[in-house]
Design a protein around this motif. Sequence first.
Motif, PDB file in Angstrom:
ATOM      1  N   VAL A 290     -10.225  -2.644  -1.360  1.00 42.29           N
ATOM      2  CA  VAL A 290      -9.069  -1.889  -1.979  1.00 42.29           C
ATOM      3  C   VAL A 290      -7.862  -1.543  -1.133  1.00 42.29           C
ATOM      4  CG1 VAL A 290      -8.500   0.228  -3.226  1.00 42.29           C
ATOM      5  CG2 VAL A 290     -10.791  -0.560  -3.621  1.00 42.29           C
ATOM      6  N   VAL A 291      -6.906  -2.080  -1.615  1.00 39.27           N
ATOM      7  CA  VAL A 291      -5.481  -1.736  -0.954  1.00 39.27           C
ATOM      8  C   VAL A 291      -4.334  -1.223  -1.925  1.00 39.27           C
ATOM      9  CG1 VAL A 291      -3.454  -2.925   0.314  1.00 39.27           C
ATOM     10  CG2 VAL A 291      -6.036  -3.630   0.877  1.00 39.27           C
ATOM     11  N   VAL A 292      -3.634  -0.407  -1.526  1.00 37.25           N
ATOM     12  CA  VAL A 292      -2.610  -0.093  -2.488  1.00 37.25           C
ATOM     13  C   VAL A 292      -1.030  -0.409  -1.904  1.00 37.25           C
ATOM     14  CG1 VAL A 292      -1.208   1.919  -3.571  1.00 37.25           C
ATOM     15  CG2 VAL A 292      -3.758   1.904  -3.687  1.00 37.25           C
ATOM     16  N   ALA A 293      -0.403  -1.219  -2.737  1.00 36.26           N
ATOM     17  CA  ALA A 293       0.868  -1.762  -1.912  1.00 36.26           C
ATOM     18  C   ALA A 293       2.154  -1.018  -2.889  1.00 36.26           C
ATOM     19  CB  ALA A 293       0.913  -3.344  -2.261  1.00 36.26           C
ATOM     20  N   LEU A 294       2.903  -0.720  -2.142  1.00 35.44           N
ATOM     21  CA  LEU A 294       4.130   0.146  -2.741  1.00 35.44           C
ATOM     22  C   LEU A 294       5.383  -0.745  -2.885  1.00 35.44           C
ATOM     23  CD1 LEU A 294       3.532   3.613  -0.668  1.00 35.44           C
ATOM     24  CD2 LEU A 294       2.513   2.577  -3.038  1.00 35.44           C
ATOM     25  N   VAL A 295       6.051  -0.799  -3.680  1.00 30.52           N
ATOM     26  CA  VAL A 295       7.330  -1.468  -3.745  1.00 30.52           C
ATOM     27  C   VAL A 295       8.387  -0.459  -4.699  1.00 30.52           C
ATOM     28  CG1 VAL A 295       6.736  -2.667  -5.857  1.00 30.52           C
ATOM     29  CG2 VAL A 295       8.566  -3.578  -4.236  1.00 30.52           C
ATOM     30  N   ARG A 296       9.642  -0.622  -4.549  1.00 26.37           N
ATOM     31  CA  ARG A 296      10.518   0.331  -5.225  1.00 26.37           C
ATOM     32  C   ARG A 296      10.428  -0.070  -6.685  1.00 26.37           C
ATOM     33  NH1 ARG A 296      16.453   0.800  -2.519  1.00 26.37           N
ATOM     34  NH2 ARG A 296      16.811  -0.587  -4.556  1.00 26.37           N
ATOM     35  N   GLY A 297      10.732   0.776  -7.807  1.00 22.43           N
ATOM     36  CA  GLY A 297      10.655   0.563  -9.095  1.00 22.43           C
ATOM     37  C   GLY A 297      11.642  -0.588  -9.498  1.00 22.43           C
ATOM     38  N   ASP A 298      12.756  -0.922  -8.919  1.00 25.00           N
ATOM     39  CA  ASP A 298      13.493  -1.953  -9.577  1.00 25.00           C
ATOM     40  C   ASP A 298      13.066  -3.291  -8.905  1.00 25.00           C
ATOM     41  OD1 ASP A 298      14.239  -0.954  -6.776  1.00 25.00           O
ATOM     42  OD2 ASP A 298      16.296  -1.047  -7.250  1.00 25.00           O
TER      43      ASP A 298
END
Lengths: 568, 568
Positions: A290-298
């Motif tokens: 399991v990995v959570v990847a974050l990116v800006r909403g736009d």
Amino acid sequence: MRQQHYLVPTLRDVPADAEVASHQLMLRAGLIRQLASGLYTYLPLAQRVLKKIQDIIREEMNKAGAQELLMPALHPAEIWQETGRWDVYGPELMRLSDRHERQFALGPTHEEVVTGLLRDEVKSYKRLPMTVYQIQTKYRDERRPRFGVLRAREFIMKDAYSFDTSREGLDESYRKMYDAYQAIFSRCQLNFRAVEADAGAIGGTGTHEFMVLSDIGEDTIAYCDTCNYAANIEKAEVNQQEYEQVQGSGLPMEKVDTPQAKTIEQLAAMLNVSPSQIIKAVALAVDGQVVVALVRGDFELNEVKVKNLLDADVVELLDEERIRTELGSEPGFIGPVGLDGCKVIADYSIKGMTDALAGANEKDKHVVHVSVDRDFSVECYADLRQISEGDACPRCAGTIHFAKGIEVGHVFKLGTKYSEAMGATFLDENGKEQPMIMGCYGIGVTRTLAAVIEQHHDEHGIIWPRALAPFDIHLIAVNMKDDAQRELAEQLYTQLREAGYEVLYDDRQERAGVKFKDADLIGIPLRITVGKKAGEGIVESKLRKNGETQELKAEQLIEQIPSLLEQA
Amino acid sequence: MRQQHYLVPTLRDVPADAEVASHQLMLRAGLIRQLASGLYTYLPLAQRVLKKIQDIIREEMNKAGAQELLMPALHPAEIWQETGRWDVYGPELMRLSDRHERQFALGPTHEEVVTGLLRDEVKSYKRLPMTVYQIQTKYRDERRPRFGVLRAREFIMKDAYSFDTSREGLDESYRKMYDAYQAIFSRCQLNFRAVEADAGAIGGTGTHEFMVLSDIGEDTIAYCDTCNYAANIEKAEVNQQEYEQVQGSGLPMEKVDTPQAKTIEQLAAMLNVSPSQIIKAVALAVDGQVVVALVRGDFELNEVKVKNLLDADVVELLDEERIRTELGSEPGFIGPVGLDGCKVIADYSIKGMTDALAGANEKDKHVVHVSVDRDFSVECYADLRQISEGDACPRCAGTIHFAKGIEVGHVFKLGTKYSEAMGATFLDENGKEQPMIMGCYGIGVTRTLAAVIEQHHDEHGIIWPRALAPFDIHLIAVNMKDDAQRELAEQLYTQLREAGYEVLYDDRQERAGVKFKDADLIGIPLRITVGKKAGEGIVESKLRKNGETQELKAEQLIEQIPSLLEQA
């Protein structure tokens, strides 16, 4: 060629099932007919163009030092079993049994056959490098054949394979093919881009797709408006590492109700914030972990970049069950705050965000005033997002635009994948066995034909580029019953052919309107019309490209043809 | 092309499983490799020759007015069901199913596809005649692939199909193809004969096989030593209608014991008579009806002639059961005397025989002193025997000889067989629907390659005819480590290519013996050797054909090449 007895069955109406221009025009101009779904007969006009494309390919491949050979289209199952592809290739691989119940495949590609050949016939580093190619009919049982010959089940490809003793050698072989492809598609008058594509485990500049720009393309290309950078959007780098972030309010994090707000757009509308203030969290299974990847909403997460960053084989979205049980979260409401025991990675756009909005890992809840580092931590930052239109070019100061493309060619560094699986080794200078280092290079020949039409037509029909036109000149006798017209046309037909031109001569007893409409549809660059002024020895030239007409003296025609063709 | 990096894997030894010269040499000279039984890869040298053969075919076909197109190799079952061939073609037709379980065949021939195409696209007599052709890979699941590419399962063919509105039109289309084939095989430097073959129901001069004379051929040709008459022995006419018969003794017919004497040879030996005094009676089922055909003992019955004489579909030997029950005779002892209720036909050689020997229709019995007309009667006389070596030519005063041949081409008047089955009709000048009248014309392209080698080789290797040679010149640097040799060779390599010649340059670091042996094996017409006299600017030319060598000044080489190639 006399059109009266030439198999060019033109059609007035647009065939109902043809969605794209090239498919419609190939049917209407009498280039192809369908035998069965995804199976086409190339009629004489198309065959002439195909031959010219093949001649161009041969010339450029030979110039690049590649050797033409011809491998069978029928492959014994055993050779596909050696690489394991017999089991993994799926239903696109057409399979059959012979009279002795031995299994065969109809080759969609020839890595197995060519690797087996070089394994058996080349033993020493002295014989390498070698690049071989063939122009051959290939088979792929498409689930949904479409767009005529653009996605057919039987099609012609040029496939080439290089064999080297070193990575540097491969780079050199690759460059030669890359340059040859540039020359080939340029000579076919295509507006194309050599697009960096994802090379997976090989990395580097290990693969380029040659994309013909077209709205009907199924791939999206990011390209620079200033330099010649172009990449598949899956591959395009974003080299921005610093993002301007809003000045933080310093307010503490707070949980808010956001019923049914599962998408960024819904959330932004509900809470009246900009998508750029939202942290999008994507839960992934990276080789099972399991990995959570974050990116800006736009922005959009690019999973290929996650795969390459973590050097993984498989990256998939985490299923809902695992989101609940392992991540302790809720699908649609995942956020970075309070996660435990999983890797959290983030795109550079997340760095330094304050007053952000994020999922609360609870149904119908989000948290506001989230600050990176204060409220959660990130294991590593990297370029993880998809490039956007308007982004800066990763190579220069230009701006990125998107376009759709039709893939007509592909060059790929295979490395030792096949040579290791099949034991294709050579003895190096020290007598040590080494796997051959391979590249593979494909051109869709029949697809190139369609792509040329996709880029070279108007509402009246095809406009062939000179180098590929099935004929140089379309000679039209307007009224074959008129003695003066017929006699002059016949005389010019003989003269023009004797002068070495390829001439299609419309000697049909059809109305003038029909003949002109067909000529526009078929799209031969230069039209010479013998009409009412035949008695005065006057004919008319017309360029298909721009419709320019000119009256000419028939007796001077031959000497004027070169300059007319130059403009055509 | 530099041989060091060229895929020409020559072999010293004769491969164990290759029975015929062309197969052995194609393996040894590095032209082909087998992928699986009957499936071959054509290596670069072979591909160059194939391309030259194809270019010759294209030129001659285009000159004859034929139009090139390209039909799919995958055929939907439905189209073969329309002509009924799906059911009768047997296991040679390779079949497969696609992902939707629809059935397909890999085309061994394209009558169905092309007839369907013309049916749909050509409606009026005004568009005919039309002859279309393609050069394409074909499939035939041979029970026993053999002789390398001579009988393969995947092979390249040129197949052409003509469509006419009348018999006379077909004759004209046929003649054009016949003439084109003569030109093609002549340009390939083959010693061949256009051989009349049996046309079955069509009759007349409806079919010719183009046979390359060769001891390994599987067909027997009868040809005249004076004129250009040649025919398949099944077809060759015997125009002798009068035979010299022995003076009759007048003795009455008498039954004799001939235990175990079932063959003509056994009988002749046992009774000490010449085979020409024996009446051979063959019991046949002609479309099911019992017919007895008579031929003199020194000749062979030709069943095809019986079939044509009686306008039958099927002629088979009568089985033993029916010989006993219906003919009232005994297998091995059949004779014309006392037969009742069956048709008796005879070859001209039987006419007027007296004192003949014949079967008595009883086990171990014959009758002697048999006279035709006195002891039995014949319903009709005709040419029913196979031609023999030494027979008079049916066209001139020459003598017939036999030879074996490899079939490389076939021209055939199909008539309306396919157009009627598939409804391929046109509207004639009176608006009446008529079936198109078809011809079909094939050339085995890969087989032609092998046939050329079969006729052009010696004990050292292949001797390519100029027009088909993979390269014009084989340039050999004897010792690449010698600076003078290498430098001169490199310089000549550049010069010769710039002058437009196709050059294979042996730049390998191999012993001179190996290089020369390989050069003989590969068989390029002109060899230029740069050896010990390189320092003095002297090279050697050698013609592969006759071994003639000559010393030449390197600086004059370019100007001497044309005359050397002329002799090559």
